[in-house]
Design an enzyme around this catalytic site. Structure first.
Site, mmCIF file in Angstrom:
data_model
loop_
_atom_site.group_PDB
_atom_site.id
_atom_site.type_symbol
_atom_site.label_atom_id
_atom_site.label_comp_id
_atom_site.label_asym_id
_atom_site.label_seq_id
_atom_site.Cartn_x
_atom_site.Cartn_y
_atom_site.Cartn_z
ATOM 1 N N SER A 153 55.865 16.693 8.590
ATOM 2 C CA SER A 153 56.217 17.407 7.367
ATOM 3 C C SER A 153 57.709 17.735 7.386
ATOM 4 C CB SER A 153 55.435 18.711 7.283
ATOM 5 O OG SER A 153 55.902 19.597 8.286
ATOM 6 N N LYS A 154 58.191 18.204 6.253
ATOM 7 C CA LYS A 154 59.602 18.577 6.178
ATOM 8 C C LYS A 154 59.884 19.712 7.157
ATOM 9 C CE LYS A 154 63.369 19.917 3.238
ATOM 10 N NZ LYS A 154 63.703 21.142 3.964
#
Ligand code: GLU
Length: 509
Positions: free
Chosen positions: A264-265
């Site tokens: 994920s970011k």
């Protein structure tokens, strides 16, 4: 074989994630391999999630990595428009067809009614109540209301959606090129909304209609869409397009570097690497997320890295240009397992591609970067520095970072090294060397070497013992390119003056 026509179909809901770039790349490689067409389709039917600037960003990112679009919103093409919000009328026609054939129906349920149904059924049916063959006859829709009432409601402007009438229990089967056969019972699928109350189609309808109309041969997309694929197959069947259905290939997820869960970011932020190809300023928070481009990754290195995240050529070869990738690419060689996003590997590719540049190319980067720091550097010197540093850099900016030492003399010295290596022996050799080098500015590796030999012989000290002290005196630190080359690049006078300064500062005049 059918003409290869693939599409990358992003929704403009924010910056393009690096996984999206990989999806686009795999589509592109298949198209290039078979002299097919790469289509960009903007899936912007969900107006609530639309983010200004996202479409531009996606196009810029694809361009930067070298993915060329054959048909799309800017390029045009035989199946324009390529932006779904501009194709509203087209979808209306096919929804009507589904309604006429009894495969779809109007549903007037309000949000409260839907909520009440879910709450009621939660207790009766278990955890996952849905609008489907078992519940639809209890709801407010064109299957339970008379035709007159339905027409009346529509005429008087009561909001409605149109839902797909999914059969009670039939087996839907599809053959995924990566996962093999996937079988799902329609009892698992709910009566998905095809057309929303604002008259816009949902993703599911627009996606199927466009893939058919645009003659898409292969749907290559992320694994998160696999659960939707049976619903799409059903829709193709209902529309009578079963024989024109594309092939499906659902790509494995990109995993965190340790392989534990989806990347994920937040993970990328925490581990200090980018997740977006280009800089992105979130229009809501104004927060800047640094892109791979701005961090110093070369597009060809990033592409090479991404291509091998999930796909393998079946050989040991690792370095591939886009052309070579296209020639070698096969969907069948994409693995089922998620691919670990190993940023060290991305750095390794960046190093390889930087090293393949000429001294002149690297020299130009150095000259430009030094200039921003107010330092002028001649081409021949820049090329020589580039040559000395080429094996030590990961990002283009590293050349100036490491090369600055040839323009700015150290003012301080690494204390740890100094305490260990700056001793009487070093002082003796360096004092002689300093005087020796003062005599002439133009140094070659040979003259520098013989000056050092002379200094060590004269003091009767082995060279190996003082090399780190010499480096410390010249650079302030413990690492850098070959010392003789460092002296040549500095010239005799500068080397001599740095040695004098070190002797002054560290002691031992
Ligand atoms: N619009 C979808 C997305 O944003 C496309 C999925 C597909 O390729 O079918 O990922």
């Amino acid at each position: 074989m059918r003409e290869v026509r693939v599409r990358f179909a992003p929704s403009p809901t924010g910056a393009l994630h690096i996984g999206g770039v990989r999806t686009a790349l795999y589509n592109y490689l298949l198209a290039r391999k078979h002299n097919g067409k790469m289509i960009l389709r903007i899936e912007d039917t969900d107006q609530n999630r639309y983010v200004p600037g996202a479409e531009e960003y996606i196009k810029d990112a694809l361009k930067w990595v070298g993915i060329e679009i054959d048909e799309g919103p800017d390029t045009g093409g035989p199946f324009a428009p390529y932006r779904q919000s501009e194709r509203k009328d087209i979808y209306a026609k096919y929804v009507q067809q589904l309604l006429n054939d009894g495969h779809a129906y109007y549903a007037f349920d309000s949000i409260e009614e839907l909520e009440a149904m879910r709450n009621r059924l939660k207790t009766q049916k278990g955890a996952n109540p849905q609008y489907d063959s078992t519940t639809r006859m209890e709801m407010t829709n064109s299957l339970t209301l008379s035709e007159d009432v339905v027409n009346e409601k529509i005429k008087s402007g009561v909001p409605y959606v149109i839902r797909l009438k999914v059969p009670a229990s039939e087996e839907v089967e599809l053959n995924d090129l990566i996962r093999g056969k996937v079988k799902v019972s329609t009892s698992q699928i709910d009566d998905k909304v095809l057309m929303k109350s604002d008259g816009m189609p949902t993703y599911h309808l627009a996606n199927v209609v466009d893939d058919y109309l645009m003659k898409i041969s292969h749907v290559i997309r992320g694994e998160e869409w696999l659960p939707s694929a049976p619903l799409h197959v059903l829709t193709y069947k209902f529309l009578g397009w079963e024989n024109e259905m594309p092939e499906f290939a659902h790509l494995p997820l990109l995993l965190k570097p340790d392989g534990k869960g989806k990347l994920s970011k937040r993970d990328a932020d925490q581990m200090g690497f980018p997740i977006f190809p280009l800089n992105w300023i979130d229009p809501k928070t104004n927060e800047l997320a640094e892109g791979f481009r701005e961090r110093g990754y070369l597009p060809e290195a990033l592409i090479n890295f991404l291509a091998l995240l999930g796909w393998n050529p079946g050989t040991e070869q690792e370095i591939f240009t886009m052309d070579k990738l296209a020639a070698a690419f096969e969907l069948e060689r994409i693995g089922k397992a998620g691919a670990k996003f190993d940023i060290q590997k991305a750095n390794w590719f960046n190093q390889q591609y930087l090293r393949s540049k000429t001294d002149e190319e690297l020299g130009q980067i150095l000259i430009a970067d030094l200039k921003t720091d107010g330092i002028d550097c001649e081409t021949s010197k820049a090329n020589a520095i580039a040559s000395a540093l080429r094996e030590r850099i990961t990002f283009p900016k590293d050349i100036a970072e490491l090369g600055k030492i040839f323009f700015i003399a150290p003012k301080s010295f690494d204390e740890k090294i100094a305490s260990k290596k700056w001793n009487e022996e070093a002082i003796a050799v360096i004092s002689v060397l300093k005087d020796e080098l003062k005599k002439s500015d133009g140094l070659t590796v040979e003259t520098a070497t013989s000056a050092l030999e002379k200094a060590t012989q004269q003091s009767g000290i082995a060279q190996g013992k003082i090399m780190q002290a010499l480096r410390l005196a010249l650079t302030g630190g413990a690492s850098g390119p070959d010392l003789m080359i460092t002296m040549v690049l500095l010239g005799g006078l500068e080397t001599s003056s740095r040695l004098a300064y070190a002797l002054d500062t560290l002691g031992g005049k």
